[in-house]
Design a protein around this motif. Sequence first.
Motif, PDB file in Angstrom:
ATOM      1  N   GLU A  45       0.814  -1.219   0.000  1.00  0.00           N
ATOM      2  CA  GLU A  45       0.000   0.000   0.000  1.00  0.00           C
ATOM      3  C   GLU A  45       0.847   1.269   0.000  1.00  0.00           C
ATOM      4  O   GLU A  45       1.940   1.312   0.572  1.00  0.00           O
ATOM      5  N   ASP A  46       0.316   2.291  -0.629  1.00  0.00           N
ATOM      6  CA  ASP A  46       0.952   3.611  -0.626  1.00  0.00           C
ATOM      7  C   ASP A  46       0.749   4.259   0.738  1.00  0.00           C
ATOM      8  O   ASP A  46      -0.305   4.095   1.358  1.00  0.00           O
ATOM      9  N   PHE A  85      -2.709   8.722   1.213  1.00  0.00           N
ATOM     10  CA  PHE A  85      -4.108   8.311   1.115  1.00  0.00           C
ATOM     11  C   PHE A  85      -4.975   9.549   0.949  1.00  0.00           C
ATOM     12  O   PHE A  85      -4.561  10.660   1.287  1.00  0.00           O
ATOM     13  N   PHE A  98      -9.273   6.590   1.691  1.00  0.00           N
ATOM     14  CA  PHE A  98      -9.126   5.668   0.569  1.00  0.00           C
ATOM     15  C   PHE A  98      -7.690   5.149   0.506  1.00  0.00           C
ATOM     16  O   PHE A  98      -6.753   5.938   0.426  1.00  0.00           O
ATOM     17  N   SER A  99      -7.536   3.833   0.523  1.00  0.00           N
ATOM     18  CA  SER A  99      -6.219   3.215   0.373  1.00  0.00           C
ATOM     19  C   SER A  99      -6.006   2.814  -1.078  1.00  0.00           C
ATOM     20  O   SER A  99      -6.954   2.600  -1.825  1.00  0.00           O
ATOM     21  N   ALA A 100      -4.730   2.682  -1.465  1.00  0.00           N
ATOM     22  CA  ALA A 100      -4.411   2.267  -2.826  1.00  0.00           C
ATOM     23  C   ALA A 100      -3.020   1.649  -2.842  1.00  0.00           C
ATOM     24  O   ALA A 100      -2.212   1.864  -1.935  1.00  0.00           O
ATOM     25  N   GLU A 101      -2.742   0.899  -3.894  1.00  0.00           N
ATOM     26  CA  GLU A 101      -1.428   0.303  -4.064  1.00  0.00           C
ATOM     27  C   GLU A 101      -0.396   1.379  -4.413  1.00  0.00           C
ATOM     28  O   GLU A 101      -0.727   2.415  -4.976  1.00  0.00           O
ATOM     29  N   ASP A 124       2.189   3.023  -6.738  1.00  0.00           N
ATOM     30  CA  ASP A 124       2.174   3.031  -8.195  1.00  0.00           C
ATOM     31  C   ASP A 124       3.271   2.118  -8.751  1.00  0.00           C
ATOM     32  O   ASP A 124       4.383   2.043  -8.208  1.00  0.00           O
ATOM     33  N   ALA A 134     -14.943   1.002  -1.205  1.00  0.00           N
ATOM     34  CA  ALA A 134     -13.613   1.053  -1.814  1.00  0.00           C
ATOM     35  C   ALA A 134     -12.595   0.288  -0.980  1.00  0.00           C
ATOM     36  O   ALA A 134     -11.733  -0.424  -1.527  1.00  0.00           O
ATOM     37  N   GLN A 135     -12.654   0.405   0.338  1.00  0.00           N
ATOM     38  CA  GLN A 135     -11.706  -0.298   1.196  1.00  0.00           C
ATOM     39  C   GLN A 135     -11.921  -1.806   1.132  1.00  0.00           C
ATOM     40  O   GLN A 135     -10.956  -2.581   1.092  1.00  0.00           O
ATOM     41  N   PHE A 175     -10.545  -2.973  -2.177  1.00  0.00           N
ATOM     42  CA  PHE A 175      -9.086  -2.956  -2.148  1.00  0.00           C
ATOM     43  C   PHE A 175      -8.544  -4.212  -1.473  1.00  0.00           C
ATOM     44  O   PHE A 175      -7.634  -4.885  -1.978  1.00  0.00           O
ATOM     45  N   THR A 225      -6.685  -7.592  -3.254  1.00  0.00           N
ATOM     46  CA  THR A 225      -5.361  -7.997  -2.781  1.00  0.00           C
ATOM     47  C   THR A 225      -5.370  -9.467  -2.397  1.00  0.00           C
ATOM     48  O   THR A 225      -4.453 -10.224  -2.746  1.00  0.00           O
TER      49      THR A 225
END
Length: 342
Positions: free
Chosen positions: A94-95, A98, A106-109, A111, A143-144, A147, A151
């Motif tokens: 994860e990045d 956020f 909001f979490s995200a991978e 890049d 969204a979470q 995510f 994964t």
Amino acid sequence: MTLHLTPGKQLGFRRMADAAGRFKMTAVDQRPPIKTPVEAHHGKPDWDDVARVKTMLLEALQPSSTAMLLDPHYAIPHGWQVFDPRKGLIVTLEDSLFRDTGQGRFSAEIDDWSVGKIKRMGGDAVKVLAWYRPDISDDVRKAQHDFVKRTGEACAKYDIPFLFELLVHPVGTDAEQTSEYTEMATKHSDHVLASVEAFAGADYGVDVFKLESPVPAKGIAGGEAAVQTLFDEMGKLAARPWVMLSAGAGKPDFKTVLDYAYAAGASGFLAGRAIWLDAFNAYPDWDAMQAGLTRDSVPYMAELNALTDAQATPWHRHACYGGDGSAFIDPTAGFRHGYGDI
């Protein structure tokens, strides 16, 4: 619920743990907690110093650890030559950045980073942190969940353990506001427990939970029956191996947290700042940092490891694996037919 480990996941578990099945893992994947003080000292970002700090932590602490949690920004590219390949390798997905809506994060991978790349580089497990609490807005909640689910699906595809970290965070109506990766002093136990329950379903594919204390760790007292009840409930909701995170707790407080967690069935720890923050606070005095790691951090890890040896539950003794470590791969000659292709 009985879980059957595929070969890759089983091997990842074995590499992360000691021979008895207990996790003694150190995190040096932190980004803001290291970048922010370095930037404050220089008046601007200084990636060389961030990388040097992480390499120093890696060298000092991996001898006491069964596995190391590293990030692909600094710890891996700059510390790779000193990383001990006999240790388990957990890699962050994860990045650290956020998007905060005031009603959820909001979490995200990271890049250009993925579960597949972590597997290809030799990772033994994928770690994801997701901010969560049950009262966030519907769009953030969805969204979470999406995510985490994607994964878990990717980890199943690449046959690598999914180590999932949950952190409760403030929303706009809370009196306490922080954007750092720190524990909320005003968090509610029911938010922590409901968050674990939200991702305990098989469709999320979580193999190991990395959990925060259900009560604020700062100043926590030992031997409180009501606190033990909360830890016991957290372990029941996890329903699989779980480890404790430190969230920046002080050394004595984190040991007390582990006492409660181990009584509730936790299988070890994956901690960072409780172990090395006191030493890092000497930055930019590199000699003092090294001395602090040697004088304080390494002996503290020895204490945590002894506590873990004495009280933690080996991961394969959890009921989800039959309670005796028997629910593993098909041992017959037909194994190759049932093993999935990527």
